[in-house]
Write an enzyme that holds these catalytic residues in place. Structure first.
Site, short mmCIF file in Angstrom:
data_model
loop_
_atom_site.label_atom_id
_atom_site.label_comp_id
_atom_site.label_asym_id
_atom_site.label_seq_id
_atom_site.Cartn_x
_atom_site.Cartn_y
_atom_site.Cartn_z
N THR A 125 0.92 -1.20 -0.14
CA THR A 125 -0.18 0.11 0.03
C THR A 125 0.85 1.45 0.10
OG1 THR A 125 -1.53 1.30 1.59
CG2 THR A 125 -0.02 -0.35 2.32
N ASP A 126 0.33 2.46 -0.56
CA ASP A 126 0.98 3.59 -0.37
C ASP A 126 1.21 4.25 0.85
OD1 ASP A 126 -1.64 4.37 0.04
OD2 ASP A 126 -1.81 5.92 -1.48
N GLU A 127 0.41 3.56 1.82
CA GLU A 127 0.67 3.85 3.31
C GLU A 127 2.05 3.55 4.19
OE1 GLU A 127 -2.66 3.39 5.90
OE2 GLU A 127 -4.47 3.50 4.40
N TYR A 153 -1.38 -0.64 11.24
CA TYR A 153 -1.73 -1.26 10.08
C TYR A 153 -0.58 -0.74 8.96
CZ TYR A 153 -3.15 -1.46 5.11
OH TYR A 153 -3.43 -1.66 3.77
N LYS A 157 2.31 -3.17 7.20
CA LYS A 157 2.53 -3.52 5.97
C LYS A 157 3.69 -3.33 5.35
CE LYS A 157 -0.40 -4.44 3.26
NZ LYS A 157 -0.73 -5.83 2.46
#
Ligand code: NAD
Ligand code: TDX
Length: 345
Positions: A125-127, A153, A157
């Site tokens: 994810t971009d997060e 979260y 990731k």
């Protein structure tokens, strides 16, 4: 190809299962899913009727179960979507995120090494890049942007991504990683912002906007994410990271207003509530690499995608009404009552 898709009973995984079944008549899909609260067999009902589709219920962090599944199938590629995916839940209880997202990834990669699977793809994810300031629209996440996480979260990731890169370098596992921006579209679980706002607006319930509503997300129609992953697993370079996004940044409040306008509902439903802890300000992906190397471009503009999505929720009421009538009601109360909003339920 025999493609093992983990997390295929969830939002993006299920869309990917259908993307493969509908576009490649020679491919088979083996779906592994633990059927957590976010997994839904109703979503896979059409796939279950297809001879090329097999469903295996298992937790990716359960080594014994995963090795048995890998022993039963001749797998050409693993695409790992399975994860705890909701930031708010990770703030409430991080532990499950570490088990599924990090240890689960490790077990899958060990299985790939043990059973000589020639390709492993990690859906990230971009997060993992943290956030960008609101007042610097010139800044974007590239594949070189340092990892800098905000929530349990995103930390889970990012940890998984680092492990994937370590397995490539140390054991020579043939891996790729993709980091996509926010997805929206059919089968999106109604705890996430867009489906939450659509389903609550349809019921004339208040729409809980965190903080000022100025936080920016970069929205991509889910099928465009699927087409990008499909290109990466077939043509992407081993060991590489690919960012996926369509340059579609929107402030949350603007997205909520678009949904209300499309549904013909009043803006008075909007309720500003206590902000998410550690709330990332802005995400924005630079997709130059996947465009120039693999020729990927998104096909669906937000204006069309949001209309299609709203229509899907109108046409598939039973899918989401089943979800929100169950334990979801407790979840909503628990998550929102201390935000100064649920009292109005
Ligand atoms: P989701 O929560 O809708 O679905 C997750 C699926 O994984 C569910 O079917 C669930 O049952 C399954 N699952 C969870 N833990 C499992 C475990 N331990 N073993 C087996 N199955 C398990 O999630 P989503 O939004 O479809 O996200 C899919 C992936 O894409 C995630 O890895 C997420 O980090 C990533 N991602 C999501 C977005 C987004 O906007 N939703 C954007 C970028 C990346
Ligand atoms: O009730 C809400 N009110 C609100 O204002 C909810 C649920 C969210 N929000 C805000 C928070 C975010 O700024 O809307 C934005 C989007 O929130 P989510 O839908 O929870 O998504 P986000 O936190 O951005 O994370 C999503 O994109 C990246 C996915 O859930 C992740 O799995 C993915 O990695």
């Amino acid at each position: 190809m025999n493609i093992l898709v983990t997390g295929g009973a969830g939002f993006i995984g299920a869309n990917f299962v259908y993307y493969i079944l509908d576009n490649y008549s020679d491919d088979n899909v083996i779906c592994v899913d633990a059927l957590t609260y976010a997994g839904n067999m109703e979503t896979l009902s059409r796939a279950m009727e297809d001879k090329r589709f097999t469903f295996e219920k298992a937790d990716i962090s359960d080594r014994e179960a995963i090795y048995k599944i890998f022993g039963r199938h001749d797998i050409d590629v693993v695409v790992n979507f399975a994860a705890e995916s909701h930031v708010d839940r990770s703030i409430e209880n991080p532990e499950l995120f570490l088990r599924s997202n990090i240890l689960g990834t490790q077990v899958l990669m060990d299985a790939c090494l043990k059973f000589n699977v020639p390709r492993y793809h990690q859906v990230s994810t971009d997060e993992v890049y943290g956030d960008l300031p609101l007042d610097r629209p010139d800044l974007f996440f590239t594949e070189e942007t340092p990892i800098h996480t905000s929530s349990p979260y995103s930390a889970s990731k990012a940890s998984a991504d680092l492990l994937v890169q370590a397995y490539h370098r140390t054991y020579g596992l043939p891996v790729t990683i993709s980091r996509c921006s926010n997805n929206y579209g059919p089968y999106h679980f109604p705890e996430k912002m867009i489906p939450l706002m659509i389903t609550r607006a349809l019921a004339d319930e208040s729409l809980p906007v965190y903080g000022t509503g100025e936080n920016v997300r970069d929205w991509l129609y889910v099928e465009d994410h699927c087409s990008a992953i499909d290109l990466i697993i077939r043509k992407g370079r081993i060991g590489e990271v690919y960012n996926i996004g369509g340059h579609n940044e929107r402030a949350n409040i603007d997205v909520v207003k678009i949904i209300l306008r499309e549904l013909g509902k009043p803006e008075s439903l909007i309720t500003y509530v206590t902000d998410r802890k550690g709330h990332d300000l802005r995400y924005a992906i630079d997709p130059t690499k996947i465009h120039s190397e693999l020729g990927w471009l998104p096909a669906t503009k937000f204006e069309d995608g949001i209309k299609k999505t709203i229509k899907w929720y109108l046409d598939n009421r039973s899918w989401w009404e089943n979800i929100i009538s169950g334990e979801y009601a407790d979840y909503y109360k628990r998550m929102y009552e201390n935000r100064g909003e649920a009292k109005k339920q």
